[in-house]
Design an enzyme around this catalytic site. Structure first.
Site, mmCIF file in Angstrom:
data_model
loop_
_atom_site.group_PDB
_atom_site.id
_atom_site.type_symbol
_atom_site.label_atom_id
_atom_site.label_comp_id
_atom_site.label_asym_id
_atom_site.label_seq_id
_atom_site.Cartn_x
_atom_site.Cartn_y
_atom_site.Cartn_z
ATOM 1 N N SER A 40 0.770 -1.216 0.030
ATOM 2 C CA SER A 40 -0.255 -0.104 0.109
ATOM 3 C C SER A 40 0.926 1.219 -0.132
ATOM 4 O O SER A 40 1.727 1.408 -0.816
ATOM 5 C CB SER A 40 -0.974 0.052 1.327
ATOM 6 O OG SER A 40 -1.965 0.980 1.158
ATOM 7 N N THR A 41 0.914 2.020 0.764
ATOM 8 C CA THR A 41 1.882 3.463 1.187
ATOM 9 C C THR A 41 3.044 3.003 0.909
ATOM 10 O O THR A 41 3.594 2.485 1.725
ATOM 11 C CB THR A 41 1.313 4.176 2.270
ATOM 12 O OG1 THR A 41 -0.163 4.156 2.522
ATOM 13 C CG2 THR A 41 1.752 5.588 2.361
ATOM 14 N N HIS A 77 -2.807 -1.183 -3.306
ATOM 15 C CA HIS A 77 -3.890 -0.036 -3.246
ATOM 16 C C HIS A 77 -3.849 1.175 -4.143
ATOM 17 O O HIS A 77 -2.677 1.969 -3.755
ATOM 18 C CB HIS A 77 -3.897 -0.030 -1.920
ATOM 19 C CG HIS A 77 -4.277 -1.050 -0.669
ATOM 20 N ND1 HIS A 77 -3.872 -0.996 0.444
ATOM 21 C CD2 HIS A 77 -4.773 -2.312 -0.972
ATOM 22 C CE1 HIS A 77 -4.208 -2.319 1.182
ATOM 23 N NE2 HIS A 77 -4.885 -2.789 0.163
ATOM 24 N N MET A 106 0.061 1.235 5.332
ATOM 25 C CA MET A 106 -0.537 1.331 6.340
ATOM 26 C C MET A 106 -1.866 0.638 6.622
ATOM 27 O O MET A 106 -2.263 0.016 5.620
ATOM 28 C CB MET A 106 -1.179 2.851 6.512
ATOM 29 C CG MET A 106 -1.743 3.504 7.571
ATOM 30 S SD MET A 106 -2.318 5.103 7.519
ATOM 31 C CE MET A 106 -2.975 5.538 9.015
ATOM 32 N N ASP A 160 -4.172 -4.916 6.030
ATOM 33 C CA ASP A 160 -4.576 -5.547 5.037
ATOM 34 C C ASP A 160 -3.588 -6.305 4.694
ATOM 35 O O ASP A 160 -2.315 -6.329 4.357
ATOM 36 C CB ASP A 160 -5.208 -4.691 3.668
ATOM 37 C CG ASP A 160 -5.547 -5.666 2.716
ATOM 38 O OD1 ASP A 160 -6.382 -6.464 3.032
ATOM 39 O OD2 ASP A 160 -5.648 -5.152 1.593
#
Length: 376
Positions: A189-190, A215, A308, A311
């Protein structure tokens, strides 16, 4: 409570007003300045440097990409791009991610004021996520003039559903299974776009088939995959329903849809499906990892990377319990050590490895398959 100091840079007075109001009502945020262009922003930043910058791309006097590169060269700071969703801006947003932005959120073109209110949760989550990012000064990276640790867009806060909303868990006590051929599943993600670039550009066509959840909003994953494909020796593209998983190829889940691994008579393929947000994301890493656990089991390698939230932590544990190899990116090399931390806490990862070592782990895993086949 320490407040996140936010600067909004957008040439639209309406956008500045609405974003300042939406972010300013959050108890952990303070909009220090809202200005019309990067020249004014530079003047204000000399007085007080923000924790996060929310930045438009198309502006007078200086465009957002040029300003972003100046920020990253002078003092690396988390930047969230807030841009209209057009083909031109989507590709430009990919350039922004390559230049150092940590997130992209979509600015609608119609009914702007109402749509910005509707998308408030997404923007707030993006700013909070960006504030946690640990950025370093830019360093040369293949295909980028001035890159920096990158990005992805957190999901919109909502009722937090598990992967059960898409596919049932493995039966309790089920024996670990082995699929036909090895497959690698990556979730991030991030910070993930730059991390994935680092990993995938170091792979050779001998790499096993790879399936990826990053994401990212709808429309952006196709441009992201195209950019990676132009930089990599392997083939990288946005996944389509029923695409086969092939050696030397990476499939990236399309934004706004879940991706599952399935097993056919002779090879794996992916299923791209609609469904609710899982762990407040769509696509969800947990959904992908669970599907890999169920149909590949001990023939899979699962890797959870910077991001972050949590997930992918449950799904990686299910992969390990199914007999798969599992890795987590280590804290030192993560932009945000959230998802890997949760996986490690749950005992889902066998080992933590640095970002620079992940491509080597993938290639070694693939060469192990070849040695095994040669010995048969």
């Amino acid at each position: 409570m320490k407040q996140i100091k936010v600067m909004v840079v957008d040439d639209s007075a309406v956008v500045r007003q609405v974003l300042s109001g939406l972010l300013g009502r959050e108890p952990d945020m303070q909009v220090t300045y809202a200005v019309a262009d990067p020249i004014l922003a530079s003047e204000r930043m000399r007085l007080q440097w923000p924790d996060v910058v929310v930045l438009d791309i198309e502006m007078p006097r200086m465009d957002g990409i040029t300003f972003l590169r100046k920020i990253m060269a002078e003092r690396p700071t988390p930047v969230v791009i807030c841009s209209s969703l057009t083909e031109k801006n989507t590709r430009t947003s990919m350039d922004a991610l390559a230049a150092g932005a940590v997130a992209v959120v979509c600015k609608p073109r119609m009914d702007l004021r109402q749509s910005l209110h509707d998308g408030c949760d997404e923007l707030v989550a993006a700013v909070r996520s960006a504030a946690q990012a640990r950025l370093q000064a830019p360093a040369p990276v293949i295909g980028s003039a001035r890159p920096a640790p990158l990005q992805s867009v957190p999901g919109v806060p909502a009722a937090k559903l598990s992967a059960d909303a898409i596919l049932p868990p493995m039966s309790e006590g089920a024996a670990p299974m082995r699929g036909s051929g090895r497959v690698v599943a990556l979730g991030t993600s991030t910070g993930g776009t730059q991390a994935l670039e680092r990993v995938l550009t170091e792979l050779t066509p001998a790499a096993p088939g790879i399936v990826i959840v990053q994401h990212m909003p709808e429309q952006f994953t196709a441009a992201f995959a195209e950019r990676l494909n132009s930089l990599c020796q392997i083939t990288v593209r946005e996944a389509r329903n029923n695409d086969p998983v092939l050696p030397g190829q990476a499939l990236i889940a399309p934004g706004g849809r879940h991706m599952l691994l399935r097993r056919g008579p002779t090879q794996y393929f992916v299923e791209v499906v609609d469904g609710p947000l899982v762990n407040r994301h769509r696509p969800s890493v947990d959904v992908l990892f669970r599907s890999v656990a169920k149909c590949a089991g001990a023939s899979a390698l699962g890797i959870i990377m910077t991001g972050m939230g949590d997930d992918g932590a449950v799904g990686l544990l299910e992969m390990r319990q199914s007999g798969a190899r599992t890795l987590a990116q280590d804290e030192q090399s993560c932009v945000v050590y959230g998802m890997p931390r949760e996986a490690v806490k749950r005992g889902a990862a066998e080992r933590s490895v640095a970002l620079d070592a992940i491509s080597r782990e993938i290639l070694q895993y693939g060469s192990g398959e070849r040695r095994s086949n040669e010995g048969l």
